[in-house]
Design a protein around this motif. Structure first.
Motif, PDB file in Angstrom:
ATOM      1  N   ALA A 273       0.837  -1.210   0.000  1.00  0.00           N
ATOM      2  CA  ALA A 273       0.000   0.000   0.000  1.00  0.00           C
ATOM      3  C   ALA A 273       0.869   1.256   0.000  1.00  0.00           C
ATOM      4  CB  ALA A 273      -0.912  -0.016   1.220  1.00  0.00           C
ATOM      5  N   PHE A 274       1.951   1.234   0.764  1.00  0.00           N
ATOM      6  CA  PHE A 274       2.826   2.407   0.835  1.00  0.00           C
ATOM      7  C   PHE A 274       3.481   2.692  -0.512  1.00  0.00           C
ATOM      8  CE2 PHE A 274       7.315   3.772   1.445  1.00  0.00           C
ATOM      9  CZ  PHE A 274       7.047   5.107   1.714  1.00  0.00           C
ATOM     10  N   ILE A 275       4.108   1.698  -1.126  1.00  0.00           N
ATOM     11  CA  ILE A 275       4.852   1.969  -2.353  1.00  0.00           C
ATOM     12  C   ILE A 275       3.930   2.314  -3.513  1.00  0.00           C
ATOM     13  CG2 ILE A 275       6.801   0.555  -1.628  1.00  0.00           C
ATOM     14  CD1 ILE A 275       5.838  -1.616  -3.572  1.00  0.00           C
ATOM     15  N   LYS A 276       2.758   1.705  -3.549  1.00  0.00           N
ATOM     16  CA  LYS A 276       1.847   1.997  -4.670  1.00  0.00           C
ATOM     17  C   LYS A 276       1.226   3.377  -4.523  1.00  0.00           C
ATOM     18  CE  LYS A 276       1.005  -2.658  -6.285  1.00  0.00           C
ATOM     19  NZ  LYS A 276       0.032  -3.747  -6.581  1.00  0.00           N
ATOM     20  N   THR A 277       1.053   3.824  -3.299  1.00  0.00           N
ATOM     21  CA  THR A 277       0.559   5.186  -3.097  1.00  0.00           C
ATOM     22  C   THR A 277       1.648   6.205  -3.425  1.00  0.00           C
ATOM     23  OG1 THR A 277      -0.976   4.432  -1.387  1.00  0.00           O
ATOM     24  CG2 THR A 277      -0.442   6.779  -1.415  1.00  0.00           C
ATOM     25  N   MET A 278       2.886   5.867  -3.120  1.00  0.00           N
ATOM     26  CA  MET A 278       4.001   6.746  -3.476  1.00  0.00           C
ATOM     27  C   MET A 278       4.163   6.832  -4.994  1.00  0.00           C
ATOM     28  SD  MET A 278       5.260   8.003  -0.671  1.00  0.00           S
ATOM     29  CE  MET A 278       6.932   8.552  -0.988  1.00  0.00           C
ATOM     30  N   GLY A 279       3.910   5.714  -5.674  1.00  0.00           N
ATOM     31  CA  GLY A 279       3.917   5.732  -7.131  1.00  0.00           C
ATOM     32  C   GLY A 279       5.244   5.364  -7.760  1.00  0.00           C
ATOM     33  N   LEU A 280       5.228   5.157  -9.066  1.00  0.00           N
ATOM     34  CA  LEU A 280       6.416   4.754  -9.810  1.00  0.00           C
ATOM     35  C   LEU A 280       7.400   5.902 -10.005  1.00  0.00           C
ATOM     36  CD1 LEU A 280       4.783   2.411 -12.472  1.00  0.00           C
ATOM     37  CD2 LEU A 280       6.281   1.739 -10.586  1.00  0.00           C
ATOM     38  N   ARG A 281       6.951   7.121  -9.705  1.00  0.00           N
ATOM     39  CA  ARG A 281       7.862   8.273  -9.711  1.00  0.00           C
ATOM     40  C   ARG A 281       7.312   9.297  -8.725  1.00  0.00           C
ATOM     41  NH1 ARG A 281       4.997   8.133 -14.277  1.00  0.00           N
ATOM     42  NH2 ARG A 281       6.674   7.005 -15.327  1.00  0.00           N
TER      43      ARG A 281
END
Length: 631
Positions: free
Chosen positions: A474-482
């Motif tokens: 959830a954290f990394i996908k909310t932060m996004g690919l950039r």
């Protein structure tokens, strides 16, 4: 001499024979537990589901997990029975030592061994002495301190290790394989030889690809004077320049496939007879190996790390990778260590390296006794190793090394002190930065391993801490690919910070369980190995998502030491990275390895910096926005 086949029980009598504080807690250590099937499957599912390709794959894994407790019931009984049969030992250790190390046929270099790069010794002369290299001076001080530590281990007077506020004692089994020890290549499964330190007072020195031996301790096991060690090391350098280049570089044989190494060793003894066998015995029984890389003057962390890791294309011949400990010193005084991993994990070796780097060359020179009255360095004994064609082994080594890349990232933005002020565990926080960086590198999350020691248990080694979780996903996908550059939006910022806090908390909880041997990977391995030939294994074992979750694309390990500038190891799967890291008070260090063709080390280094700075900005903006008391 004892020859170990990977079972710690066989060498356990040495502990009572040696005695002392080092082994005083062995008989009171608890045995490695076995979690319940429900505990393992409930803990496993959240670490695998985020890696699913689609909902169908998720649902099929859940169905397989629902059946697992009943399907694996008989396997659990067998595992519990094995635990009883292993008696005063770990149910896992023999499997782990053999299947995980001694039976692995890949070269130990890159695939198994690890390295530490020591900080510079500021007391070495600024200018190269006319009669001795800085490498010789650095090696002499490390060898002197190694002799002192070796005596503590050999006599059992080294205090046993303990961790935490409760001073929980740790297993000391690994110390028997630290000095006067060597891995021996054998067909199908290697062995490990342990020699009596009281009968083997010599050190092996590699220089110019040739090997030399000399005594470095007196009859009581105490180090010879520093000046004597300097003279004997310098003499090795001089001997290596006297036509030794015409001799074969047999060190390459220890960098090859293990079966090929076994064949080469047998052939050396066959054609060289007793003389060759004796030379190998001297080499293998030496207390440790000092590698004098007299032609190397590296400067950057990357340059030094590459030499410490493998020797590289220019010094790979100047190693005997089967030795348990290799201390490496370059001509300009850079130093480090390479460790053979089979029977001894890194943490006991950290204690050794802490000891030998504590006192500088200048301090030892001031306290060491005079060298008068000792035999001349002319007594150095070159090892007469049989002429042998190592061309194939060299070609294989060059190919292996050339296929790999390394990048060291010394992040100076902030470190553990700032992370703690933000309210996070430094280790778990950096793990989330690595999750974000690798997600941006591959555009998907990858199975992530963090090594966690379980040495509070008798013959315990490590357990896996899995970093992938619903919270980290959830954290990394909310932060996004950039980076989204939306930190100024209070709502979005708080959402990201909440997810980061939850991800960190999830990791801290998992690593706490893993440290108590309540992870999932060792238990699942034991259950899988309990399946008998012809039986149908539980569906969970063959599920593609299970395989993906334990394909360690991100192999991480945390080690922070004030006198280590860098440390590292190789990736464990071809489509992954090795990611060693340190979290110092005001900085973070990463050593990234991968196959060169991927181009990942350089890119991941940048993405790690990007992730850490982005996470810092979120926290600092939130703290700045918080109301302050007017009192």
């Amino acid at each position: 001499m004892l020859e170990s086949h990977g079972d710690y029980r066989a060498e356990a009598p040495l502990e009572s024979h040696i005695g002392g504080p080092l082994y005083s807690q062995q008989s009171s250590l608890p045995r490695l537990p076995i979690p319940s099937l429900k505990e393992t499957v409930d803990k496993f599912l959240p670490t695998a589901l985020p890696l699913a390709k689609d909902e169908e794959e998720k649902n099929s894994l859940i169905k397989a997990a629902d059946k697992f407790v009943s399907e694996a019931a008989e396997l659990q009984k067998r595992l519990e029975q094995r635990r009883e049969e292993m008696g005063d030992s770990s149910w896992l250790q023999l499997w782990w030592n053999t299947l995980g190390y001694l039976q692995v046929r890949d070269p130990v270099v890159v695939n198994v061994s690890y390295f530490f790069q020591f900080s510079d010794d500021g007391t070495l002369p600024y200018e190269q002495p006319s009669n001795k290299s800085l490498g010789v001076l650095r090696a002499s001080s490390l060898l002197y301190s190694s002799a002192q530590y070796r005596k503590l281990v050999a006599t059992g007077t080294l205090p046993h290790e303990a961790i935490g506020k409760a001073k929980t004692p740790l297993c000391s089994a690994a110390y028997k394989y630290m000095f006067n020890a060597c891995r021996i290549p054998r067909k199908e499964q290697d062995t490990y030889r342990i020699y009596d330190p009281a009968l083997n007072k010599h050190v092996i020195v590699a220089c110019g690809g040739q090997f030399y031996s000399f005594d470095f301790v007196d009859e009581n096991g105490d180090p010879l004077p520093l000046t004597v060690l300097e003279d004997r090391l310098q003499r090795c350098e001089e001997l290596s320049k006297g036509g030794g280049s015409k001799l074969p570089f047999l060190g390459y044989l220890t960098s090859d496939d293990r079966d090929k190494g076994a064949e080469a060793r047998d052939e050396l003894i066959r054609i060289g007879g007793q003389k060759m066998e004796k030379a190998l015995e001297i080499l293998e029984s030496g207390a440790l190996l000092i590698c004098l890389d007299a032609n190397e003057e590296p400067t950057s962390k990357k340059q030094v790390s590459e030499i410490m890791w493998t020797g590289g294309l220019t010094c790979g011949h100047n190693r005997w990778h089967d030795k348990s400990i290799q201390i490496i010193c370059t001509n300009n005084g850079k130093a480090g260590m390479a460790g053979e991993h089979s029977m001894m994990d890194g943490m006991p070796v950290v204690g050794y390296c802490d000891f030998i780097t504590k006192k500088t060359y200048g301090e030892l020179a001031a306290e060491s006794a005079s060298g008068q009255g000792h035999e001349s360095a002319e007594k150095n004994m070159p090892l007469t190793l049989q002429l042998f064609n190592q061309t194939t082994a060299k070609a294989n080594f060059d190919k292996l090394i050339s296929a790999h890349d390394m990048k060291t990232q010394s992040f100076q933005g902030y470190g553990a002190s700032a992370i703690k002020k933000m309210g996070y565990s430094p280790d778990a926080y950096v793990q989330m930065a690595m999750q974000l960086a690798t997600y941006r590198l591959w555009k998907e999350q990858g199975g992530t391993y963090e090594a966690t020691q379980v040495r509070p248990f008798l013959h315990g080694r490590t357990e896996t801490t899995r970093t992938v979780s619903p919270a980290s996903e959830a954290f990394i996908k909310t932060m996004g690919l950039r980076p989204k550059r939306d930190e100024m939006d209070a709502t979005k910022r708080k959402e990201k910070l909440t997810l980061l806090q939850e991800a960190v908390a999830s990791h801290v909880k998992y690593i706490g369980g893993a440290a108590k041997a309540m992870g999932v990977d060792r238990h699942l391995l034991g259950l899988a190995l309990s399946v008998k030939q012809g039986e149908t294994a539980p569906d969970l074992f063959s599920h593609p998502l299970t395989a993906r979750s334990k394909t360690w694309r991100v192999s991480t390990s945390h080690l922070t030491h004030p006198r280590f500038d860098s440390w590292g190891y190789g990736e464990v799967v071809p489509n992954g990275v090795g990611l060693a890291y340190s979290v110092h008070p005001n900085s973070c260090m990463f050593c990234i390895t991968a196959l060169k063709e991927t181009g990942w080390p350089e890119r991941l280094s940048y993405l790690l910096e990007e992730a850490l700075l982005e996470m810092q900005a979120l926290n600092e903006l939130e703290m700045a926005a918080a109301p302050t008391s007017k009192l």
